[in-house]
Motif scaffolding. Sequence first.
Motif, PDB file in Angstrom:
ATOM      1  N   THR A 165       0.847  -1.193   0.000  1.00  0.00           N
ATOM      2  CA  THR A 165       0.000   0.000   0.000  1.00  0.00           C
ATOM      3  C   THR A 165       0.881   1.241   0.000  1.00  0.00           C
ATOM      4  O   THR A 165       2.030   1.213   0.446  1.00  0.00           O
ATOM      5  CB  THR A 165      -0.942   0.024   1.219  1.00  0.00           C
ATOM      6  N   ASP A 236      -6.918   6.664  -8.706  1.00  0.00           N
ATOM      7  CA  ASP A 236      -7.932   5.910  -7.962  1.00  0.00           C
ATOM      8  C   ASP A 236      -7.604   4.421  -7.871  1.00  0.00           C
ATOM      9  O   ASP A 236      -8.271   3.689  -7.138  1.00  0.00           O
ATOM     10  CB  ASP A 236      -9.304   6.110  -8.596  1.00  0.00           C
ATOM     11  N   LEU A 240      -4.489   1.865  -1.091  1.00  0.00           N
ATOM     12  CA  LEU A 240      -4.385   2.511   0.212  1.00  0.00           C
ATOM     13  C   LEU A 240      -4.838   1.542   1.298  1.00  0.00           C
ATOM     14  O   LEU A 240      -5.778   0.766   1.088  1.00  0.00           O
ATOM     15  CB  LEU A 240      -5.253   3.774   0.274  1.00  0.00           C
ATOM     16  N   SER A 241      -4.199   1.607   2.432  1.00  0.00           N
ATOM     17  CA  SER A 241      -4.648   0.814   3.577  1.00  0.00           C
ATOM     18  C   SER A 241      -5.924   1.426   4.152  1.00  0.00           C
ATOM     19  O   SER A 241      -6.257   2.588   3.889  1.00  0.00           O
ATOM     20  CB  SER A 241      -3.560   0.777   4.648  1.00  0.00           C
ATOM     21  N   GLU A 242      -6.625   0.662   4.955  1.00  0.00           N
ATOM     22  CA  GLU A 242      -7.831   1.196   5.603  1.00  0.00           C
ATOM     23  C   GLU A 242      -7.507   2.394   6.490  1.00  0.00           C
ATOM     24  O   GLU A 242      -8.238   3.387   6.473  1.00  0.00           O
ATOM     25  CB  GLU A 242      -8.540   0.093   6.392  1.00  0.00           C
ATOM     26  N   ARG A 245      -7.134   5.383   4.221  1.00  0.00           N
ATOM     27  CA  ARG A 245      -8.438   5.848   3.731  1.00  0.00           C
ATOM     28  C   ARG A 245      -9.193   6.597   4.825  1.00  0.00           C
ATOM     29  O   ARG A 245      -9.864   7.609   4.568  1.00  0.00           O
ATOM     30  CB  ARG A 245      -9.270   4.667   3.237  1.00  0.00           C
ATOM     31  N   PRO A 249     -10.008  12.349   2.448  1.00  0.00           N
ATOM     32  CA  PRO A 249      -9.527  12.771   1.118  1.00  0.00           C
ATOM     33  C   PRO A 249      -8.525  13.911   1.153  1.00  0.00           C
ATOM     34  O   PRO A 249      -7.760  14.084   0.203  1.00  0.00           O
ATOM     35  CB  PRO A 249     -10.817  13.168   0.397  1.00  0.00           C
ATOM     36  N   PHE A 252      -5.055  12.637   0.547  1.00  0.00           N
ATOM     37  CA  PHE A 252      -4.788  11.757  -0.596  1.00  0.00           C
ATOM     38  C   PHE A 252      -3.534  12.176  -1.361  1.00  0.00           C
ATOM     39  O   PHE A 252      -2.710  11.334  -1.743  1.00  0.00           O
ATOM     40  CB  PHE A 252      -5.999  11.724  -1.532  1.00  0.00           C
ATOM     41  N   CYS A 255      -0.501  10.983   0.261  1.00  0.00           N
ATOM     42  CA  CYS A 255      -0.238   9.562  -0.005  1.00  0.00           C
ATOM     43  C   CYS A 255       0.512   9.369  -1.318  1.00  0.00           C
ATOM     44  O   CYS A 255       1.402   8.513  -1.413  1.00  0.00           O
ATOM     45  CB  CYS A 255      -1.551   8.778  -0.039  1.00  0.00           C
TER      46      CYS A 255
END
Length: 320
Positions: A165, A236, A240-242, A245, A249, A252, A255
Amino acid sequence: MTSPSPLPAEFDLIARHFRPLAGPGALGLRDDAALLMPPPGRELVLTVDAMVAGVHFLPDDPPDLVGRKLLRVNLSDLAAKGAAPLAYLMTVSAPRGTPDAWFAGFAAGLAQDQATFGVSLLGGDTTSTPGPLSLSLTIIGHVAPGTAVHRTGAQPGNSIWVTGTIGDGALGLQAARGRVADPTGHLLGRYRLPRPRIGLPIAGIASASMDVSDGLVQDLGHICRASDVGAVLLADSVPLSEPARAAGPDWFITCLTGGDDYEVLMAVPPDREPALRSAAEAADIPVTRVGHFTSGPAEVMVRRTSGESLALDKGGWSHF
């Protein structure tokens, strides 16, 4: 009869904390050089990374995790070459007055990961510094001759793949600073302790590869420039890991650009994608397709599923 001279402080520290980490070629860390015999018929791969307190790790991070991170960020470079680890050299520059307990914890972390990854210390240097704690490690690995995967082999039509991830390490730093919630400690754990993808056999599968240390977008750009190709990154599709997330946003872009992932970024020809999936499954390492390489300018286009381009203020971490 004269008594033997006391062991100087530096050598006493080496004997107590680092000599137990030394492999056969290190000569007990009593010489100015080490001896290394490569496995028969193998080619050596060497890489080096430095870590500075307050830049690459937090000054109050546990010393065992600092040692393990230092080793693992270098192992990640070997993983991106398809190399197996062998041994390492290390330099430690610590402020005067650094507690002995710090060195003990640091060495204990190295010992733990030496056992995990099958490497040993060959030698290095220890010095004092008026500045922050500074560490450097040169790791030595090996591959079958001519099989190391470079940054230069990506071709138009190759797909872009990543392991694991993306974004956890960058968000972990923000969690340590109190800017991102991290109730499970997953994000901080990923920042402090990367997961080098040693054991994923990418030789003969990936046409180009590198590890993601300075941000996915920026490191993808490195492959583009080295291979003289463009890239379309499907934002998209980036895994991503939980916990990442759950950060929301607003994080993001961090990330995509923040760095400290230490995952493997690969160019893979379409006919080799089944081999990658099979190898990843056998190694129990998740992989995700996140875009494709194109002909044209050596730049990265980041697009959403809708086709909309995603504008970024920066591509990733800068060392200067």
